[in-house]
Design an enzyme around this catalytic site. Structure first.
Site, PDB file in Angstrom:
ATOM      1  CB  SER A  53      38.902 -15.253 -21.909  1.00  0.00           C
ATOM      2  OG  SER A  53      38.428 -13.921 -21.910  1.00  0.00           O
ATOM      3  CG  HIS A  79      42.939 -14.395 -23.881  1.00  0.00           C
ATOM      4  ND1 HIS A  79      43.870 -14.369 -24.899  1.00  0.00           N
ATOM      5  CD2 HIS A  79      41.839 -13.762 -24.354  1.00  0.00           C
ATOM      6  CE1 HIS A  79      43.346 -13.744 -25.945  1.00  0.00           C
ATOM      7  NE2 HIS A  79      42.120 -13.368 -25.640  1.00  0.00           N
ATOM      8  CG  ASP A 128      38.898 -11.416 -24.519  1.00  0.00           C
ATOM      9  OD1 ASP A 128      39.391 -11.642 -25.636  1.00  0.00           O
ATOM     10  OD2 ASP A 128      38.508 -12.310 -23.752  1.00  0.00           O
ATOM     11  CG  MET A 182      36.579  -5.976 -26.080  1.00  0.00           C
ATOM     12  SD  MET A 182      34.971  -6.793 -26.129  1.00  0.00           S
ATOM     13  CE  MET A 182      35.455  -8.494 -25.799  1.00  0.00           C
ATOM     14  CG  HIS A 205      42.434 -10.211 -28.678  1.00  0.00           C
ATOM     15  ND1 HIS A 205      41.226 -10.856 -28.851  1.00  0.00           N
ATOM     16  CD2 HIS A 205      42.611  -9.464 -29.807  1.00  0.00           C
ATOM     17  CE1 HIS A 205      40.707 -10.519 -30.013  1.00  0.00           C
ATOM     18  NE2 HIS A 205      41.526  -9.675 -30.607  1.00  0.00           N
ATOM     19  CG  MET A 218      39.334  -7.323 -29.836  1.00  0.00           C
ATOM     20  SD  MET A 218      38.072  -8.396 -29.095  1.00  0.00           S
ATOM     21  CE  MET A 218      38.849  -8.726 -27.499  1.00  0.00           C
ATOM     22  CG  MET A 264      39.196 -12.966 -33.335  1.00  0.00           C
ATOM     23  SD  MET A 264      39.377 -13.310 -31.572  1.00  0.00           S
ATOM     24  CE  MET A 264      37.650 -13.190 -31.032  1.00  0.00           C
ATOM     25  CG  ASP A 272      39.363 -15.583 -28.031  1.00  0.00           C
ATOM     26  OD1 ASP A 272      38.424 -16.154 -27.455  1.00  0.00           O
ATOM     27  OD2 ASP A 272      39.726 -14.421 -27.751  1.00  0.00           O
TER      28      ASP A 272
END
Length: 223
Positions: free
Chosen positions: A11, A36, A38, A40, A70, A72, A141, A179
């Protein structure tokens, strides 16, 4: 499951953003399989990270490895479209953050990307009903999303085991990703429970030698 089927996806949330292209290139050359992301939005989760421009920039830098995004975020559809354009490989999202899960999955797949759903530790696997045959990936998660460096929640292993059984019983070609808190001392246990794809941030990027830690993770998976 053969070792060759295991995927290690560092990540970049834990990477040095002042030299991100170099960092990503180094970790891929050290043996990582995927990158990866993340993503957000400071709305669905209480943190703000990166967007599609970073994905596009890494492609322009020359990163050809699969980029695993991913989301979020809430709502999800517009960012799905943006990451499709930015040449993501996998795009996963939280079903409760979508106004229409089928539509969001279709946006991903129609754009030429692979689609997945993400379950937080407190979300029942029942929410996957009706979608399983449409998914390329299920991401579990093992921490509550928002910040890196959290400790692994052991109770998620039971969920990993249940979903692995469903995937195998239905003979689905669906990756089972995990993850949160994945590191050298627990990756084997998580694999034994049924996961085949492992996101790891600080446990890799905080090490001085990326090759060594990734190789040690692979060696652990082989035992």
């Amino acid at each position: 499951m053969a070792t060759k089927d295991y995927i290690i996806a560092p990540s970049i949330l834990s990477a040095d953003f002042s030299r991100l292209g170099e960092e990503v290139n180094s970790v891929i050359e050290a043996g990582a399989d995927w990158v990866h992301f993340d993503v957000m939005d400071n709305h669905y989760v209480p943190n703000l990270t990166i967007g599609p421009m970073v994905c596009q920039s890494l492609r322009e830098y020359g990163i050809t490895a699969p980029i695993d995004v991913h989301l979020m975020v809430e709502p999800v559809d517009e960012l799905i479209k943006s990451f499709v354009k930015a040449d993501a490989t996998y795009i996963t999202f939280h079903p409760e953050a979508s106004e229409d899960v089928d539509r969001s999955i279709s946006l991903i797949k129609d754009g030429g990307c692979k689609a997945g759903l993400v379950l937080n530790p407190d979300i029942s696997i029942d929410v996957l009903d009706g979608y399983l045959d449409k998914l390329d990936m299920i991401l579990l998660m093992s921490v509550f999303p928002g910040f890196g460096g959290q400790e692994f929640i052991d109770s998620v292993l039971e969920k990993v085991n249940k979903i692995r059984s469903i995937i195998d019983d239905k003979n689905l070609n669906t990756r089972l990703e995990i993850d949160g808190g994945i590191k050298l001392d627990n990756i084997k246990e998580v694999a034994d429970a049924g996961a085949d794809t492992f996101v790891s941030g600080s446990a890799i990027f905080n090490q001085p030698d990326y090759f060594q830690i990734i190789q040690e993770m692979r060696d652990s998976l082989e035992t």
